[in-house]
Write a protein that holds these residues in place. Structure first.
Motif, mmCIF file in Angstrom:
data_model
loop_
_atom_site.group_PDB
_atom_site.id
_atom_site.type_symbol
_atom_site.label_atom_id
_atom_site.label_comp_id
_atom_site.label_asym_id
_atom_site.label_seq_id
_atom_site.Cartn_x
_atom_site.Cartn_y
_atom_site.Cartn_z
ATOM 1 N N ALA A 60 36.286 -37.074 31.084
ATOM 2 C CA ALA A 60 37.065 -36.234 30.331
ATOM 3 C C ALA A 60 36.468 -36.499 28.529
ATOM 4 O O ALA A 60 37.029 -35.543 28.056
ATOM 5 C CB ALA A 60 38.398 -36.631 30.696
ATOM 6 N N GLN A 61 36.227 -37.749 28.092
ATOM 7 C CA GLN A 61 35.773 -37.832 26.813
ATOM 8 C C GLN A 61 34.572 -37.546 26.613
ATOM 9 O O GLN A 61 34.220 -37.799 25.326
ATOM 10 C CB GLN A 61 36.040 -39.557 26.424
ATOM 11 C CG GLN A 61 37.628 -40.008 26.854
ATOM 12 C CD GLN A 61 38.055 -41.065 26.458
ATOM 13 O OE1 GLN A 61 37.444 -41.771 25.407
ATOM 14 N NE2 GLN A 61 38.773 -41.880 27.309
ATOM 15 N N ASP A 114 28.560 -39.417 39.235
ATOM 16 C CA ASP A 114 30.033 -38.826 39.327
ATOM 17 C C ASP A 114 30.775 -40.240 38.429
ATOM 18 O O ASP A 114 31.367 -41.053 39.120
ATOM 19 C CB ASP A 114 30.194 -39.091 40.798
ATOM 20 C CG ASP A 114 31.724 -38.611 41.097
ATOM 21 O OD1 ASP A 114 32.164 -37.995 40.236
ATOM 22 O OD2 ASP A 114 32.387 -38.954 41.988
ATOM 23 N N PRO A 115 31.056 -40.049 37.262
ATOM 24 C CA PRO A 115 31.409 -41.075 36.448
ATOM 25 C C PRO A 115 33.036 -41.055 36.606
ATOM 26 O O PRO A 115 33.280 -40.156 37.225
ATOM 27 C CB PRO A 115 31.087 -40.629 34.965
ATOM 28 C CG PRO A 115 30.884 -39.247 35.260
ATOM 29 C CD PRO A 115 30.133 -38.906 36.361
ATOM 30 N N PRO A 116 33.323 -42.137 36.358
ATOM 31 C CA PRO A 116 35.079 -42.171 36.345
ATOM 32 C C PRO A 116 35.809 -41.074 35.547
ATOM 33 O O PRO A 116 35.064 -40.585 34.308
ATOM 34 C CB PRO A 116 35.357 -43.723 35.555
ATOM 35 C CG PRO A 116 34.084 -44.416 35.877
ATOM 36 C CD PRO A 116 32.698 -43.437 35.801
ATOM 37 N N ALA A 117 36.881 -40.317 35.867
ATOM 38 C CA ALA A 117 37.291 -39.298 35.397
ATOM 39 C C ALA A 117 37.565 -39.636 33.986
ATOM 40 O O ALA A 117 37.307 -38.712 33.040
ATOM 41 C CB ALA A 117 38.604 -39.047 36.155
ATOM 42 N N SER A 171 31.492 -50.322 29.794
ATOM 43 C CA SER A 171 32.145 -49.280 29.242
ATOM 44 C C SER A 171 31.173 -48.349 29.002
ATOM 45 O O SER A 171 30.002 -48.180 29.217
ATOM 46 C CB SER A 171 32.406 -49.817 27.723
ATOM 47 O OG SER A 171 31.458 -50.346 27.022
ATOM 48 N N ALA A 172 31.803 -47.150 28.458
ATOM 49 C CA ALA A 172 30.756 -45.907 28.212
ATOM 50 C C ALA A 172 31.098 -45.239 26.816
ATOM 51 O O ALA A 172 32.150 -45.612 26.260
ATOM 52 C CB ALA A 172 31.081 -44.904 29.205
ATOM 53 N N TYR A 173 30.190 -44.588 26.280
ATOM 54 C CA TYR A 173 30.351 -43.943 25.105
ATOM 55 C C TYR A 173 29.399 -42.739 24.863
ATOM 56 O O TYR A 173 28.625 -42.507 25.705
ATOM 57 C CB TYR A 173 30.257 -44.832 23.745
ATOM 58 C CG TYR A 173 28.684 -45.289 23.589
ATOM 59 C CD1 TYR A 173 27.920 -44.515 22.525
ATOM 60 C CD2 TYR A 173 28.126 -46.426 24.266
ATOM 61 C CE1 TYR A 173 26.351 -44.987 22.452
ATOM 62 C CE2 TYR A 173 26.848 -46.457 24.208
ATOM 63 C CZ TYR A 173 26.116 -46.122 23.278
ATOM 64 O OH TYR A 173 24.961 -46.295 22.849
ATOM 65 N N ALA A 174 29.778 -41.580 23.909
ATOM 66 C CA ALA A 174 29.016 -40.536 23.584
ATOM 67 C C ALA A 174 27.957 -40.842 22.644
ATOM 68 O O ALA A 174 28.360 -41.351 21.529
ATOM 69 C CB ALA A 174 30.133 -39.419 23.298
ATOM 70 N N THR A 175 26.915 -40.455 22.827
ATOM 71 C CA THR A 175 25.843 -40.631 21.873
ATOM 72 C C THR A 175 25.646 -39.307 21.253
ATOM 73 O O THR A 175 24.997 -39.202 19.945
ATOM 74 C CB THR A 175 24.318 -40.985 22.633
ATOM 75 O OG1 THR A 175 24.014 -39.899 23.655
ATOM 76 C CG2 THR A 175 24.551 -42.336 23.196
ATOM 77 N N THR A 176 25.995 -38.232 21.871
ATOM 78 C CA THR A 176 25.857 -36.832 21.059
ATOM 79 C C THR A 176 27.328 -36.438 20.641
ATOM 80 O O THR A 176 28.319 -36.779 21.137
ATOM 81 C CB THR A 176 25.320 -35.788 21.943
ATOM 82 O OG1 THR A 176 26.177 -35.900 22.990
ATOM 83 C CG2 THR A 176 24.020 -36.400 22.615
ATOM 84 N N HIS A 177 27.218 -35.743 19.381
ATOM 85 C CA HIS A 177 28.721 -35.309 18.779
ATOM 86 C C HIS A 177 28.592 -33.697 18.786
ATOM 87 O O HIS A 177 27.293 -33.267 18.352
ATOM 88 C CB HIS A 177 28.708 -35.778 17.665
ATOM 89 C CG HIS A 177 29.009 -37.113 17.541
ATOM 90 N ND1 HIS A 177 30.076 -37.823 18.118
ATOM 91 C CD2 HIS A 177 28.081 -38.177 17.146
ATOM 92 C CE1 HIS A 177 29.860 -39.249 17.911
ATOM 93 N NE2 HIS A 177 28.515 -39.444 17.377
#
Length: 148
Positions: free
Chosen positions: A78-79, A71-74, A141-147
């Motif tokens: 969203a990102q 349940d990640p932060p909103a 922090s968080a980031y997206a590894t897939t595009h």
């Protein structure tokens, strides 16, 4: 992680208590909040950086955690983020030894309560051991590894 406690009897045997690595951090609440109490272990991590700083002196380890919160932060959801990155700091570094490094190392990290906090980073290509007064989360922090 196993932490020695008082001897169980009058011999030199010790009992051991399994503790989560976050119990050795000065500021575990943010990490525990993001993971709802189910913080992942520090095995099989992608290590992005090791930085020694003369102020403190300190050491910073930047790595990705092996699992994403249920349940990640909103803002993260969203990102479309799918990876959590941590910068763990060690302040008051007293000893440090680094042996080897490689592109894209996958490591295991362990923390131990020994004369402050001892951190060990290990893989086939990297070995690091440091002892410091305090371990803490400098950045989460968080980031997206897939595009898409």
């Amino acid at each position: 992680m196993l932490i020695p406690t008082e001897p169980t009897d009058r011999t030199t045997d010790r009992t051991y208590v399994r503790m989560n690595w976050t119990s050795l951090l000065a500021n575990p609440s943010g990490l525990r909040s993001v993971y709802g109490g189910a913080v992942p272990d520090l095995g099989g991590l992608s290590l992005h950086g090791v930085e020694f700083q003369r102020e403190g002196p300190s050491l910073m380890l930047r790595f990705d955690l092996p699992s994403y919160p249920a349940d990640p932060p909103a803002k993260w959801a969203a990102q479309g983020f799918d990876t959590v990155q941590v910068v763990m700091g060690l302040s008051g570094v007293r000893t440090a030894a680094l042996d080897g490094f490689a592109p894209d190392p996958v490591v295991d990290i362990s923390l131990h309560a020994r004369d402050g906090v001892t951190v060990e980073v290990a893989s086939a290509s990297v070995r690091l051991r440091a002892t410091a007064d305090t371990a803490y989360i400098a950045r989460l922090s968080a980031y997206a590894t897939t595009h898409e």
